[in-house]
Design a protein around this motif. Sequence first.
Motif, PDB file in Angstrom:
ATOM      1  N   VAL A  57      14.734   5.860  -6.456  1.00 39.63           N
ATOM      2  CA  VAL A  57      14.063   4.567  -6.311  1.00 39.63           C
ATOM      3  C   VAL A  57      14.351   4.085  -4.894  1.00 39.63           C
ATOM      4  CG1 VAL A  57      13.869   2.206  -7.175  1.00 39.63           C
ATOM      5  CG2 VAL A  57      14.311   4.083  -8.769  1.00 39.63           C
ATOM      6  N   TYR A  58      13.303   3.886  -4.114  1.00 42.49           N
ATOM      7  CA  TYR A  58      13.497   3.660  -2.677  1.00 42.49           C
ATOM      8  C   TYR A  58      12.518   2.622  -2.152  1.00 42.49           C
ATOM      9  CZ  TYR A  58       9.148   6.118  -1.744  1.00 42.49           C
ATOM     10  OH  TYR A  58       7.814   6.463  -1.696  1.00 42.49           O
ATOM     11  N   ARG A  59      12.815   2.139  -0.954  1.00 35.91           N
ATOM     12  CA  ARG A  59      11.912   1.276  -0.206  1.00 35.91           C
ATOM     13  C   ARG A  59      12.053   1.623   1.264  1.00 35.91           C
ATOM     14  NH1 ARG A  59      12.820  -5.031  -0.951  1.00 35.91           N
ATOM     15  NH2 ARG A  59      14.263  -4.825   0.811  1.00 35.91           N
ATOM     16  N   PRO A  60      10.962   1.798   2.014  1.00 36.98           N
ATOM     17  CA  PRO A  60      11.086   2.092   3.441  1.00 36.98           C
ATOM     18  C   PRO A  60      11.902   1.019   4.155  1.00 36.98           C
ATOM     19  CG  PRO A  60       8.836   2.456   2.718  1.00 36.98           C
ATOM     20  CD  PRO A  60       9.556   1.799   1.575  1.00 36.98           C
ATOM     21  N   SER A  61      12.783   1.471   5.037  1.00 39.24           N
ATOM     22  CA  SER A  61      13.641   0.557   5.786  1.00 39.24           C
ATOM     23  C   SER A  61      13.843   1.142   7.185  1.00 39.24           C
ATOM     24  CB  SER A  61      14.986   0.378   5.074  1.00 39.24           C
ATOM     25  OG  SER A  61      15.828  -0.507   5.761  1.00 39.24           O
ATOM     26  N   CYS A  62      12.762   1.116   7.955  1.00 41.88           N
ATOM     27  CA  CYS A  62      12.746   1.781   9.251  1.00 41.88           C
ATOM     28  C   CYS A  62      13.052   0.789  10.365  1.00 41.88           C
ATOM     29  CB  CYS A  62      11.389   2.440   9.490  1.00 41.88           C
ATOM     30  SG  CYS A  62      10.894   3.568   8.159  1.00 41.88           S
ATOM     31  N   SER A  63      13.853   1.210  11.309  1.00 45.79           N
ATOM     32  CA  SER A  63      14.218   0.362  12.435  1.00 45.79           C
ATOM     33  C   SER A  63      12.989   0.070  13.294  1.00 45.79           C
ATOM     34  CB  SER A  63      15.295   1.049  13.280  1.00 45.79           C
ATOM     35  OG  SER A  63      15.614   0.280  14.412  1.00 45.79           O
ATOM     36  N   GLY A  64      12.692  -1.205  13.464  1.00 46.36           N
ATOM     37  CA  GLY A  64      11.591  -1.600  14.338  1.00 46.36           C
ATOM     38  C   GLY A  64      10.210  -1.390  13.783  1.00 46.36           C
ATOM     39  N   CYS A  65      10.083  -1.059  12.500  1.00 46.62           N
ATOM     40  CA  CYS A  65       8.756  -0.830  11.911  1.00 46.62           C
ATOM     41  C   CYS A  65       8.712  -1.421  10.510  1.00 46.62           C
ATOM     42  CB  CYS A  65       8.440   0.668  11.854  1.00 46.62           C
ATOM     43  SG  CYS A  65       6.820   1.040  11.128  1.00 46.62           S
ATOM     44  N   ARG A  66       7.664  -2.199  10.260  1.00 47.72           N
ATOM     45  CA  ARG A  66       7.442  -2.774   8.930  1.00 47.72           C
ATOM     46  C   ARG A  66       6.019  -2.472   8.477  1.00 47.72           C
ATOM     47  NH1 ARG A  66      11.958  -2.644   9.385  1.00 47.72           N
ATOM     48  NH2 ARG A  66      13.565  -4.262   9.215  1.00 47.72           N
ATOM     49  N   ALA A  67       5.533  -1.285   8.850  1.00 47.72           N
ATOM     50  CA  ALA A  67       4.138  -0.948   8.566  1.00 47.72           C
ATOM     51  C   ALA A  67       3.867  -0.756   7.075  1.00 47.72           C
ATOM     52  CB  ALA A  67       3.740   0.314   9.328  1.00 47.72           C
ATOM     53  N   CYS A  68       4.835  -0.234   6.324  1.00 54.06           N
ATOM     54  CA  CYS A  68       4.638   0.029   4.898  1.00 54.06           C
ATOM     55  C   CYS A  68       4.800  -1.270   4.104  1.00 54.06           C
ATOM     56  CB  CYS A  68       5.642   1.064   4.404  1.00 54.06           C
ATOM     57  SG  CYS A  68       5.371   2.717   5.072  1.00 54.06           S
ATOM     58  N   VAL A  69       3.716  -1.727   3.500  1.00 52.66           N
ATOM     59  CA  VAL A  69       3.730  -2.968   2.726  1.00 52.66           C
ATOM     60  C   VAL A  69       3.579  -2.634   1.244  1.00 52.66           C
ATOM     61  CG1 VAL A  69       2.570  -5.177   2.329  1.00 52.66           C
ATOM     62  CG2 VAL A  69       2.679  -4.219   4.644  1.00 52.66           C
ATOM     63  N   PRO A  70       4.569  -2.983   0.404  1.00 53.57           N
ATOM     64  CA  PRO A  70       4.393  -2.797  -1.042  1.00 53.57           C
ATOM     65  C   PRO A  70       3.225  -3.650  -1.530  1.00 53.57           C
ATOM     66  CG  PRO A  70       6.694  -3.267  -0.482  1.00 53.57           C
ATOM     67  CD  PRO A  70       5.886  -3.560   0.730  1.00 53.57           C
ATOM     68  N   VAL A  71       2.343  -3.059  -2.338  1.00 59.92           N
ATOM     69  CA  VAL A  71       1.174  -3.803  -2.824  1.00 59.92           C
ATOM     70  C   VAL A  71       1.022  -3.634  -4.336  1.00 59.92           C
ATOM     71  CG1 VAL A  71      -0.123  -3.812  -0.652  1.00 59.92           C
ATOM     72  CG2 VAL A  71      -0.353  -1.873  -2.212  1.00 59.92           C
ATOM     73  N   ARG A  72       0.382  -4.643  -4.931  1.00 63.64           N
ATOM     74  CA  ARG A  72       0.094  -4.613  -6.356  1.00 63.64           C
ATOM     75  C   ARG A  72      -1.180  -5.407  -6.618  1.00 63.64           C
ATOM     76  NH1 ARG A  72       4.846  -8.704  -8.762  1.00 63.64           N
ATOM     77  NH2 ARG A  72       3.837 -10.665  -8.119  1.00 63.64           N
ATOM     78  N   VAL A  73      -1.813  -5.120  -7.741  1.00 61.80           N
ATOM     79  CA  VAL A  73      -3.040  -5.803  -8.135  1.00 61.80           C
ATOM     80  C   VAL A  73      -2.741  -6.693  -9.337  1.00 61.80           C
ATOM     81  CG1 VAL A  73      -5.433  -5.535  -8.889  1.00 61.80           C
ATOM     82  CG2 VAL A  73      -4.396  -3.818  -7.381  1.00 61.80           C
ATOM     83  N   PRO A  74      -3.034  -8.010  -9.258  1.00 66.55           N
ATOM     84  CA  PRO A  74      -2.931  -8.862 -10.448  1.00 66.55           C
ATOM     85  C   PRO A  74      -4.070  -8.515 -11.402  1.00 66.55           C
ATOM     86  CG  PRO A  74      -3.732 -10.136  -8.566  1.00 66.55           C
ATOM     87  CD  PRO A  74      -3.418  -8.763  -8.050  1.00 66.55           C
ATOM     88  N   VAL A  75      -3.724  -7.949 -12.535  1.00 66.15           N
ATOM     89  CA  VAL A  75      -4.706  -7.311 -13.407  1.00 66.15           C
ATOM     90  C   VAL A  75      -5.785  -8.285 -13.883  1.00 66.15           C
ATOM     91  CG1 VAL A  75      -4.989  -6.121 -15.617  1.00 66.15           C
ATOM     92  CG2 VAL A  75      -3.067  -5.536 -14.112  1.00 66.15           C
ATOM     93  N   ALA A  76      -5.389  -9.470 -14.324  1.00 67.81           N
ATOM     94  CA  ALA A  76      -6.346 -10.410 -14.908  1.00 67.81           C
ATOM     95  C   ALA A  76      -7.390 -10.873 -13.899  1.00 67.81           C
ATOM     96  CB  ALA A  76      -5.612 -11.610 -15.487  1.00 67.81           C
ATOM     97  N   ALA A  77      -7.042 -10.863 -12.615  1.00 70.36           N
ATOM     98  CA  ALA A  77      -7.946 -11.370 -11.587  1.00 70.36           C
ATOM     99  C   ALA A  77      -8.841 -10.284 -10.999  1.00 70.36           C
ATOM    100  CB  ALA A  77      -7.147 -12.030 -10.465  1.00 70.36           C
TER     101      ALA A  77
END
Length: 239
Positions: A57-77
């Motif tokens: 279980v991981y999350r990108p944690s790169c020095s000087g880069c925040r390009a990877c954005v966790p995304v999700r879809v609100p199902v009802a909408a």
Amino acid sequence: MGSDDDNLRLFHSTPHPCGYWPGREARDLVLDPRDERLPKLYPTALAWGFRRSGDIVYRPSCSGCRACVPVRVPVAAFVPDRSQRRCLARNADVDAHVVAPACTDEYLALYRRYLSARHPGGGMDDHGAHEFEQFLIGAWNDSRFLELRERASHRLLAVAVTDLAPEALSAVYTFYEPDEAARGLGTLGVLRQLEWARRDGRTHLYLGYWIASHPKMDYKRRFRPLEGFDGRGWRRLEA
């Protein structure tokens, strides 16, 4: 993450080549894979922008880069757009089945065809049954395979590996028949996962990481509304 997470151990991975941008170096923040609480912690980790790959279980944690954005879809909408409605119509002859995860000859053959066509030279070309089980099934997670099959022939077209959380689904990985590109099977897999989540009364479908302007990631922006995690909370991403 909460009172249940006292003494939670997090590690930084060693630097490794970025899987998205050639020439860049990446690091990940990883939950202790030996922690017996991982099955219980995982739903909260999803809500904090983490993702599962195998038992990690991981999350990108790169020095000087925040390009990877966790995304999700609100199902009802969620409402399919015109292109997604066309995808559904084009695949009206395809049935979806939720099944227990397994490594069968049929799944493995499709997986290997997909990797050879979509990710040649990506380091996964020689994946066999062991790698399949290690990467897609794992040891502790609650997962299902969403099969997409041609109704008339029962031919397997795609498998969407999906994790179950109490209030959400997480799209882990999808592999599909490379000679059926016109069907848009990757998009169809997400649409069927959203239907499944809605049917089960789940609030969100997690889609992993999105990178602005990246050709392999841009499709995620088409599932609207889309929420992104900014390190403190989830916010609606503008179109």
